[in-house]
Write an enzyme that holds these catalytic residues in place. Structure first.
Site, mmCIF file in Angstrom:
data_model
loop_
_atom_site.group_PDB
_atom_site.id
_atom_site.type_symbol
_atom_site.label_atom_id
_atom_site.label_comp_id
_atom_site.label_asym_id
_atom_site.label_seq_id
_atom_site.Cartn_x
_atom_site.Cartn_y
_atom_site.Cartn_z
ATOM 1 N N ALA A 53 39.031 33.920 19.515
ATOM 2 C CA ALA A 53 40.205 34.784 19.681
ATOM 3 C C ALA A 53 40.883 34.642 20.909
ATOM 4 C CB ALA A 53 39.643 36.148 19.547
ATOM 5 N N GLY A 71 35.170 33.497 17.846
ATOM 6 C CA GLY A 71 35.841 33.390 16.495
ATOM 7 C C GLY A 71 36.043 32.111 15.871
ATOM 8 N N GLU A 78 32.769 31.472 14.132
ATOM 9 C CA GLU A 78 32.419 32.374 13.211
ATOM 10 C C GLU A 78 33.375 31.930 11.973
ATOM 11 O OE1 GLU A 78 33.778 35.799 15.792
ATOM 12 O OE2 GLU A 78 31.769 36.857 14.606
ATOM 13 N N GLU A 126 31.354 36.268 23.323
ATOM 14 C CA GLU A 126 32.015 37.598 23.445
ATOM 15 C C GLU A 126 31.167 38.495 24.271
ATOM 16 O OE1 GLU A 126 31.423 35.662 20.828
ATOM 17 O OE2 GLU A 126 33.084 35.969 19.098
HETATM 18 C C1 LIG Z 1 43.720 38.919 16.404
HETATM 19 C C2 LIG Z 1 42.552 38.122 16.348
HETATM 20 C C3 LIG Z 1 41.419 39.015 16.425
HETATM 21 C C4 LIG Z 1 40.013 38.209 16.239
HETATM 22 C C5 LIG Z 1 38.790 39.481 16.444
HETATM 23 C C6 LIG Z 1 37.347 38.698 16.150
HETATM 24 C C7 LIG Z 1 36.947 38.437 17.555
HETATM 25 C C8 LIG Z 1 36.348 37.403 17.898
HETATM 26 C C9 LIG Z 1 35.979 37.206 19.263
HETATM 27 C C10 LIG Z 1 36.281 36.011 20.173
HETATM 28 O O1 LIG Z 1 36.631 35.017 19.532
HETATM 29 S S1 LIG Z 1 36.596 36.314 21.774
HETATM 30 C C11 LIG Z 1 36.803 34.798 22.570
HETATM 31 C C12 LIG Z 1 35.629 34.081 22.643
HETATM 32 N N1 LIG Z 1 35.828 32.760 23.343
HETATM 33 C C13 LIG Z 1 35.715 32.654 24.582
HETATM 34 O O2 LIG Z 1 35.179 33.477 25.312
HETATM 35 C C14 LIG Z 1 36.017 31.588 25.050
HETATM 36 C C15 LIG Z 1 36.459 31.547 26.636
HETATM 37 N N2 LIG Z 1 37.063 30.301 27.145
HETATM 38 C C16 LIG Z 1 36.189 29.362 27.766
HETATM 39 O O3 LIG Z 1 35.004 29.710 27.856
HETATM 40 C C17 LIG Z 1 36.757 28.388 28.550
HETATM 41 O O4 LIG Z 1 38.086 28.715 28.589
HETATM 42 C C18 LIG Z 1 36.649 27.031 27.581
HETATM 43 C C19 LIG Z 1 37.026 27.281 26.514
HETATM 44 C C20 LIG Z 1 35.070 26.572 27.860
HETATM 45 C C21 LIG Z 1 37.464 25.984 28.246
HETATM 46 O O5 LIG Z 1 36.954 25.837 29.660
HETATM 47 P P1 LIG Z 1 38.057 24.911 30.871
HETATM 48 O O6 LIG Z 1 37.279 25.012 32.052
HETATM 49 O O7 LIG Z 1 38.329 23.642 30.201
HETATM 50 O O8 LIG Z 1 39.318 25.705 30.926
HETATM 51 P P2 LIG Z 1 39.893 27.000 31.314
HETATM 52 O O9 LIG Z 1 40.541 26.822 32.732
HETATM 53 O O10 LIG Z 1 38.742 28.163 31.176
HETATM 54 O O11 LIG Z 1 41.057 27.505 30.148
HETATM 55 C C22 LIG Z 1 42.154 26.848 30.023
HETATM 56 C C23 LIG Z 1 43.316 28.072 29.590
HETATM 57 O O12 LIG Z 1 42.971 28.424 28.524
HETATM 58 C C24 LIG Z 1 42.716 29.968 28.782
HETATM 59 N N3 LIG Z 1 41.837 30.440 27.761
HETATM 60 C C25 LIG Z 1 40.715 29.738 27.567
HETATM 61 N N4 LIG Z 1 39.970 30.456 26.450
HETATM 62 C C26 LIG Z 1 40.655 31.342 26.192
HETATM 63 C C27 LIG Z 1 40.730 32.422 24.860
HETATM 64 N N5 LIG Z 1 39.754 32.558 24.385
HETATM 65 N N6 LIG Z 1 41.936 33.111 24.823
HETATM 66 C C28 LIG Z 1 42.720 33.063 25.765
HETATM 67 N N7 LIG Z 1 43.060 32.407 26.640
HETATM 68 C C29 LIG Z 1 41.944 31.459 26.764
HETATM 69 C C30 LIG Z 1 42.081 30.022 30.273
HETATM 70 O O13 LIG Z 1 42.659 31.264 30.590
HETATM 71 C C31 LIG Z 1 43.070 29.065 30.943
HETATM 72 O O14 LIG Z 1 44.417 29.549 30.826
HETATM 73 P P3 LIG Z 1 45.455 29.292 32.078
HETATM 74 O O15 LIG Z 1 46.498 30.184 31.922
HETATM 75 O O16 LIG Z 1 45.585 27.718 32.013
HETATM 76 O O17 LIG Z 1 44.467 29.482 33.398
#
Ligand SMILES: CCCCCC/C=C/CC(=O)SCCNC(=O)CCNC(=O)[C@H](O)C(C)(C)COP(=O)(O)OP(=O)(O)OC[C@H]1O[C@@H](n2cnc3c(N)ncnc32)[C@H](O)[C@@H]1OP(=O)(O)O
Length: 727
Positions: A61, A102, A105, A125
């Site tokens: 998400a 997500g 999931e 999460e």
């Molecule tokens: C309306 C929908 C409702 C859905 C409800 C259901 C609930 C679901 C729960 C979830 O899914 S919560 C999210 C779970 N996922 C994460 O926590 C992943 C987090 N991200 C990471 O661990 C890392 O970013 C990565 C994917 C391993 C990539 O790492 P890398 O070092 O290659 O790059 P980053 O610098 O970390 O990320 C690049 C860029 O992308 C942004 N970002 C990464 N993940 C997310 C995310 N999940 N949501 C929003 N933005 C994300 C990060 O902030 C960077 O942004 P920037 O502006 O370039 O700095």
């Protein structure tokens, strides 16, 4: 957001498309649900492949969406996963590189999962204060069993594809892009019933000792991050998959998810996630930045001084597969270090093997131990980690200047010394940079990267890149005594000593600050790190020891209040754990279990008497406020001096190097949540009562922010006076 195409005549392909990581938003969910329905009703479609664009499946998400709040009529992720699972047509998830949160999931809603070798899987999460709210807490345990599902969900750890295959999370792995293989798989299974592949219809596999197992697991989860809600809520949701039917388990998951979603802790943890990313984006006043400056390659590095810090730095470099020359001053110390580094690397190899990664330290020629400075002539970077002594550091850098090739970078691992003074002795001050690692250096994520007045942008870019290669968090800060982390720390520890003088005890303060969320209270930290470290530094600064001018009042330096308590302990050889006694008593030198020490309490009483101090009962509120608000106050001062570029940088330093509880965001975030007017008022009160403690005088920048109506934290950097902005 979701493309719908044909992969083969009878196979539809739904491709998630939200660059760069295909994060899932409300719009994405609607698009997915529309395309799933389209495939379901199209009689020519017999199977469906779900994949992601840009070489990624999905990072889950969109975390930014959580702070906006989820609207009532938003389609739920679980309903889309359920829509996929209920389909009579087989759905295959073709997972490239990442399936997190997500994203995973959704894949669990599919009937088959196939991935490339490089792919990673996880439900992270918990780390952002939530739990998997898209059915993950119910489907994953049914697929891979309670022990592993619980571990993945309560820690948020990522597992590589090879392990995921062994766990049964995947049906197949392929070397490269799994898309073609997914189409083949989809064609192969045409006509097979999907019922047995629906995870919601399965039972969570039973364990013979389920209750005892869950009991133990809960104790472990509670210890993981004391005071943090999400690990325990994750546990409760997974536990529901054991005792409740699927639909009820999903209801429980949703109930707990909504409880976490609006919590202060989720807000703090999501702030911390973005703070770490914001603070990596360094920029200098001349416009040079992380975007515009390229790092130089580090093909070979050297570490000088192989004490505990040097050893940890060597291990970190080797883990990043960088060849290292490890240099000591004599044979005895070299041999001690060689053994310690070898043992540490062996432990690392084991740990990495358990994670499905490789670190072959035996075959590799990554390490060269030497006593000969001549071996440094071809390295691209030297990290000096000799004792914290300016004379010794300057001698070392003078030698490095002569021996190293002109383009080599010279890093100094100092926790407080002046980078410019060290650089001034070299023939390349533009290549000199501070690299402040934290102990143990192969474990701790933080590196404070200190820019001296001549440090070049290329040197910064190179060390930032090196930090990334070592899987560490590099934060660029300006040069000043103690830099960011230790400057904040000294304000905090100073208060703990004063409070001790006034009537508190190490036990009381440690308990209060551990309840706040620090893993260890300040006195336990001090015993662990060794009281002699700070003592040597204070001797060096002339605050104690032989250089202290005769007649200096014992509890005053330069007209300010000073506590000689830690100095007196050191004079009594109470260095902490290493000598078996410090603020606490240990059963032997090197012992780890802290016991209250009657000697210390007696000593404190006599000390107070000798200095005519009346022992008073100090409230928990005063202890917390004086310790934490003085620390935060220093943070405002640091921002106003341009030593840190933004509050997020200070918070990232404190989260990764100083044990600040992550679910409280970091000191500056904490200040913004408590409210700046309250912090200002309290500081004013304590400063009035203690006019001889300048660190309690509210920083003018804090006062300015309050006058401006306490603007949000993200606006603070723009309010620093432009003359002060150095980063
Ligand atoms: C309306 C929908 C409702 C859905 C409800 C259901 C609930 C679901 C729960 C979830 O899914 S919560 C999210 C779970 N996922 C994460 O926590 C992943 C987090 N991200 C990471 O661990 C890392 O970013 C990565 C994917 C391993 C990539 O790492 P890398 O070092 O290659 O790059 P980053 O610098 O970390 O990320 C690049 C860029 O992308 C942004 N970002 C990464 N993940 C997310 C995310 N999940 N949501 C929003 N933005 C994300 C990060 O902030 C960077 O942004 P920037 O502006 O370039 O700095």
């Amino acid at each position: 957001m979701a493309e719908y195409v044909r992969g083969a005549p009878e196979v539809a392909v739904i491709r998630m498309c939200n660059p760069p990581l295909n994060t899932i938003s409300d719009v994405m969910l609607r698009a997915l649900s529309e395309e799933v329905n389209r495939a379901n009703i199209d009689p020519t479609v017999k199977a469906v492949v779900i994949c992601g664009a840009n070489g990624k499946f999905s990072a889950g998400a969109d975390i930014r969406g959580f702070s906006v709040g989820i609207e009532k009529n938003t389609l739920s992720l679980e309903s889309v996963a359920a829509l996929i699972e209920k389909s009579e047509k087989p759905f295959v998830a073709a997972i490239e590189d990442i399936a997190f949160g997500g994203g995973l999931e959704l894949a669990l809603g599919c009937h088959y999962r196939i991935a490339n070798m490089k792919a990673q899987f996880g439900l992270p999460e918990v780390k952002i204060g939530l739990l998997p709210g898209g059915g993950g807490t119910q489907r994953l345990p049914r697929l891979i069993g309670i022990p592993t599902a619980l571990d993945m969900i309560t820690t948020g750890k990522y597992v590589p594809a090879t392990e995921a295959l062994k766990l049964g999370l995947l049906d197949e792995i392929v070397e490269e892009n799994p898309f073609e293989a997914a189409i083949k798989l989809a064609r192969r299974i045409l006509g097979q019933p999907v019922g047995p592949r629906r995870l919601s219809l399965k039972q969570t596999p039973k364990l013979p000792n389920m209750e005892a197992f869950l009991h133990e697991a809960l104790l472990k989860v509670k210890k993981q991050a004391p005071g943090c809600l999400s690990p325990e809520m994750c546990f409760r949701a997974v536990e529901a998959s054991v005792y409740l039917p699927f639909a009820e388990g999903i209801r429980k998951e949703k109930e707990l998810f909504l409880l976490l979603l609006t919590s202060d802790q989720a807000k703090a943890l999501q702030y911390a996630f973005f703070a770490e990313r914001i603070s990596k984006k360094w920029m200098l006043p001349n416009g040079a930045s992380w975007k515009t400056v390229s790092p130089q390659p580090i093909r070979k590095a050297a570490v000088i001084g192989l004490g505990t810090m040097g050893q940890g730095i060597v291990v970190s470099l080797v883990k990043a597969k960088i060849p290292v020359v490890a240099l000591e001053k004599d044979k005895k110390h070299l041999e001690i270090a060689r053994k310690a580094i070898k043992a540490s690397l062996e432990r690392e190899t084991l740990r990495m093997q358990q994670k499905g990664k490789t670190l072959d330290i035996h075959k590799s020629k990554l390490l060269h131990f030497t006593l000969d400075f001549g071996a440094l002539k071809d390295v691209d970077l030297v990290i000096e980690a000799v004792f914290e002594d300016m004379v010794l550091k300057k001698e070392t850098f003078c030698k490095l200047s002569e021996i190293c090739k002109p383009e080599a970078f010279l890093g100094t691992n100092t926790s407080c010394l002046d980078i410019d003074e060290i650089a001034s002795i070299t023939n390349r001050p533009q290549q000199v940079i501070g690299t402040h690692f934290f102990s143990p250096a192969h474990v701790m994520k933080l590196i404070e990267i200190i820019r001296g007045q001549h440090t070049s942008p290329t040197a910064i870019a190179t060390i930032m890149n090196l930090a990334k290669m070592m899987d560490k968090c590099g934060i660029v800060v300006e040069n000043c005594f103690g830099f960011v982390g230790n400057r904040l720390l000294s304000s905090y520890t100073e208060q703990t000593y004063f409070l001790l003088e006034e009537g508190s005890t190490p036990e009381e303060m440690d308990k209060i600050l551990e309840e706040f969320g620090f893993k260890l209270g300040p006195f336990k930290v001090s015993d662990l790190a060794g009281l002699d470290v700070g003592w040597k530094s204070r001797i060096g600064q002339g605050l104690t020891g032989v250089n202290l001018p005769l007649g200096t009042p014992p509890r005053q330096r330069d007209g300010k209040r000073y506590s000689p308590l830690p100095d007196i302990l050191c004079e009594n050889r109470r260095y902490g754990q290493k000598t078996g006694k410090g603020w606490y008593l240990y059963d032997k030198p090197g012992g780890k279990i802290a016991k209250s020490d009657p000697w210390l309490h007696n000593f404190l009483q006599n000390y107070r008497k000798a200095h005519n101090m009346t022992t008073r009962t100090i409230t928990q509120e005063e202890i917390l406020e004086r310790c934490l608000y003085s620390l935060v106050n220093e943070g405002f001062q640091i921002l106003s001096e341009g030593i840190a570029s933004c509050p997020e940088a200070i918070d990232t330093i404190y989260l990764n190097g100083y044990g600040w509880p992550r679910h409280k965001g970091g000191p500056m975030f904490y200040a913004s949540e408590v409210g700046l007017p309250k912090i200002l008022t309290k500081l004013q009160k304590y400063a009035e009562a203690n006019p001889d403690i300048p660190k309690l005088q509210p920083s003018p920048f804090l006062q300015k922010l309050v006058t401006l109506g306490s603007p949000p934290l993200k606006n603070w950097p723009s309010l620093v006076s432009p003359q002060q902005s150095k980063l």
